[in-house]
Design a protein around this motif. Structure first.
Motif, mmCIF file in Angstrom:
data_model
loop_
_atom_site.group_PDB
_atom_site.id
_atom_site.type_symbol
_atom_site.label_atom_id
_atom_site.label_comp_id
_atom_site.label_asym_id
_atom_site.label_seq_id
_atom_site.Cartn_x
_atom_site.Cartn_y
_atom_site.Cartn_z
ATOM 1 N N MET A 32 61.543 -52.016 24.163
ATOM 2 C CA MET A 32 60.413 -52.400 23.329
ATOM 3 C C MET A 32 60.837 -53.447 22.307
ATOM 4 N N ARG A 33 62.020 -53.278 21.751
ATOM 5 C CA ARG A 33 62.540 -54.255 20.796
ATOM 6 C C ARG A 33 62.700 -55.623 21.459
ATOM 7 N N LYS A 34 63.181 -55.622 22.687
ATOM 8 C CA LYS A 34 63.361 -56.881 23.408
ATOM 9 C C LYS A 34 62.021 -57.551 23.685
ATOM 10 N N LEU A 35 61.015 -56.774 24.052
ATOM 11 C CA LEU A 35 59.694 -57.327 24.337
ATOM 12 C C LEU A 35 59.081 -57.964 23.096
ATOM 13 N N ASP A 50 47.821 -32.301 8.641
ATOM 14 C CA ASP A 50 47.672 -33.497 7.805
ATOM 15 C C ASP A 50 48.147 -33.275 6.374
ATOM 16 N N THR A 51 48.714 -32.116 6.093
ATOM 17 C CA THR A 51 49.150 -31.854 4.716
ATOM 18 C C THR A 51 50.508 -32.478 4.423
ATOM 19 N N GLY A 52 51.292 -32.758 5.471
ATOM 20 C CA GLY A 52 52.591 -33.400 5.272
ATOM 21 C C GLY A 52 52.653 -34.697 6.049
ATOM 22 N N TYR A 53 53.857 -34.994 6.554
ATOM 23 C CA TYR A 53 54.001 -36.192 7.384
ATOM 24 C C TYR A 53 53.192 -35.975 8.659
ATOM 25 N N SER A 54 52.265 -36.900 8.943
ATOM 26 C CA SER A 54 51.314 -36.698 10.030
ATOM 27 C C SER A 54 51.227 -37.947 10.901
ATOM 28 N N ASN A 55 50.277 -37.915 11.830
ATOM 29 C CA ASN A 55 50.063 -39.074 12.698
ATOM 30 C C ASN A 55 49.638 -40.314 11.928
ATOM 31 N N TRP A 56 49.042 -40.104 10.760
ATOM 32 C CA TRP A 56 48.681 -41.258 9.924
ATOM 33 C C TRP A 56 49.936 -42.007 9.490
ATOM 34 N N GLU A 57 50.894 -41.282 8.955
ATOM 35 C CA GLU A 57 52.136 -41.927 8.519
ATOM 36 C C GLU A 57 52.923 -42.480 9.712
ATOM 37 N N LEU A 58 52.941 -41.716 10.818
ATOM 38 C CA LEU A 58 53.702 -42.151 11.982
ATOM 39 C C LEU A 58 53.142 -43.458 12.551
ATOM 40 N N SER A 59 51.828 -43.554 12.680
ATOM 41 C CA SER A 59 51.232 -44.769 13.237
ATOM 42 C C SER A 59 51.476 -45.969 12.332
ATOM 43 N N ALA A 60 51.401 -45.763 11.004
ATOM 44 C CA ALA A 60 51.662 -46.857 10.075
ATOM 45 C C ALA A 60 53.135 -47.267 10.113
ATOM 46 N N ASP A 61 54.026 -46.285 10.189
ATOM 47 C CA ASP A 61 55.457 -46.587 10.243
ATOM 48 C C ASP A 61 55.810 -47.350 11.525
ATOM 49 N N ARG A 62 55.190 -46.982 12.629
ATOM 50 C CA ARG A 62 55.468 -47.681 13.881
ATOM 51 C C ARG A 62 54.923 -49.109 13.857
ATOM 52 N N ALA A 63 53.764 -49.298 13.250
ATOM 53 C CA ALA A 63 53.233 -50.653 13.114
ATOM 54 C C ALA A 63 54.164 -51.505 12.261
ATOM 55 N N ASN A 64 54.692 -50.916 11.190
ATOM 56 C CA ASN A 64 55.620 -51.656 10.327
ATOM 57 C C ASN A 64 56.941 -51.930 11.021
ATOM 58 N N ALA A 65 57.382 -51.007 11.881
ATOM 59 C CA ALA A 65 58.608 -51.249 12.650
ATOM 60 C C ALA A 65 58.433 -52.450 13.566
ATOM 61 N N CYS A 66 57.263 -52.584 14.162
ATOM 62 C CA CYS A 66 56.988 -53.748 15.010
ATOM 63 C C CYS A 66 56.913 -55.020 14.175
ATOM 64 N N ARG A 67 56.344 -54.912 12.982
ATOM 65 C CA ARG A 67 56.304 -56.078 12.094
ATOM 66 C C ARG A 67 57.714 -56.573 11.782
ATOM 67 N N ARG A 68 58.611 -55.644 11.483
ATOM 68 C CA ARG A 68 59.977 -56.038 11.163
ATOM 69 C C ARG A 68 60.660 -56.703 12.365
ATOM 70 N N GLU A 69 60.401 -56.180 13.564
ATOM 71 C CA GLU A 69 61.012 -56.782 14.754
ATOM 72 C C GLU A 69 60.453 -58.172 15.037
#
Length: 290
Positions: free
Chosen positions: A174-177, A207-226
């Motif tokens: 995924m990083r290569k792509l 949704d009271t702790g780390y949830s799909n909301w945080e995970l989806s945002a973190d993954r979008a930001n990981a792609c931004r950094r790449e």
């Protein structure tokens, strides 16, 4: 009578027979004529292509990319590609009603913007086809032309994930792509928006702790950094958001792997201005006058 005297030699006379070759007909003439016709057609096509303008070449490519069924039904071409990389969105050949077809056409991007984004798509597809590792990901990349611009979706499958389980750490393929796409995106003036999506599988704490909301945002930001690491100008990044599991792909089950995806939108100038203006759906000229 038949015996030979001692010392005499038998004389054998051999007469050659003239054998006439059988008549094979004129089949070779037909084959030769077919070959000459094919060569003439090839040279004619090469001559036309060499003298065509870029706009004419684009129109020619669009013609041959349109499936016959769509062309006969006069459907819209924007998701009718026969590319080896699947397109996205509804198939216009199956849109019911003339009004629906007119509504789709009224939302189309201007021809020059659409042409630029289509060229970007073809270049990304070419990069994927030339690399054996990226070629294995071809079924996980989908393109869709929308009123806002070109949407590039990178999807999970049950056999191959983009991220490590429950994490924003990208897998090497995924990083290569993403890094392969970054220089191509950087060549255009268009701004870019990234959204992360997950399936409906929740964390133990809900949704009271780390949830799909945080995970989806973190993954979008990981792609931004790449993308930035791959050469994309960070100023082009207009929006990075996490959508959680609230926007599944139409027709899929919320828990399907295909909903774990990154959606990268190459924005038109009009769409970018609307985002900068706070999402107000105003005409382009009205936003520019401010």
């Amino acid at each position: 009578m038949n015996s030979l005297a001692k010392g005499e030699r038998r004389i054998v006379v051999r007469r050659s027979r003239k054998v006439h070759a059988a008549h094979h007909g004129g089949a070779w003439k037909i084959a030769l004529a077919d070959l000459m016709t094919a060569l003439m057609a090839l040279f004619l096509v090469m001559w036309i292509v060499s003298n065509a303008s870029p706009q004419e070449l684009q129109g020619l490519a669009e013609y041959f990319r349109t499936p016959l069924a769509v062309a006969l039904s006069k459907g819209d071409r924007k998701s009718a590609s026969t590319s080896v990389i699947p397109g996205g969105g509804a198939d216009p050949a199956h849109v019911s009603g003339e009004r629906a077809r007119v509504d789709l056409r009224s939302q189309r991007l201007p021809d020059d913007v659409r042409r630029t984004l289509m060229e970007l798509r073809f270049r990304i597809e070419s990069v994927i086809q030339r690399d054996s590792e990226l070629w294995e990901l071809r079924d996980q990349v989908r393109f869709e032309m929308t009123p806002e611009g070109l949407r590039i979706q990178m999807l999970d499958t049950e056999q191959r994930s983009m991220f490590q389980l429950g994490s924003d750490r990208l897998e090497s393929h995924m990083r290569k792509l993403i890094r392969a796409m970054a220089p191509l995106l950087n060549e255009l003036p268009n701004a870019v928006s990234i959204s992360g999506h997950t399936d409906s599988l929740n964390y133990a704490a809900g949704d009271t702790g780390y949830s799909n909301w945080e995970l989806s945002a973190d993954r979008a930001n990981a792609c931004r950094r790449e993308l930035v690491a791959g050469g994309l100008n960070s100023e082009k990044m207009l929006r990075v958001i996490g959508m959680g599991d609230r926007n599944p792909i139409p027709g899929s089950h919320p828990g399907d792997a295909v909903n774990r995806r990154i959606s990268l939108l190459v924005l038109s100038a009009d769409a970018a201005l609307r985002i900068r203006a706070g999402g107000r759906a105003e005409p382009l000229h009205a936003l520019q006058e401010r």
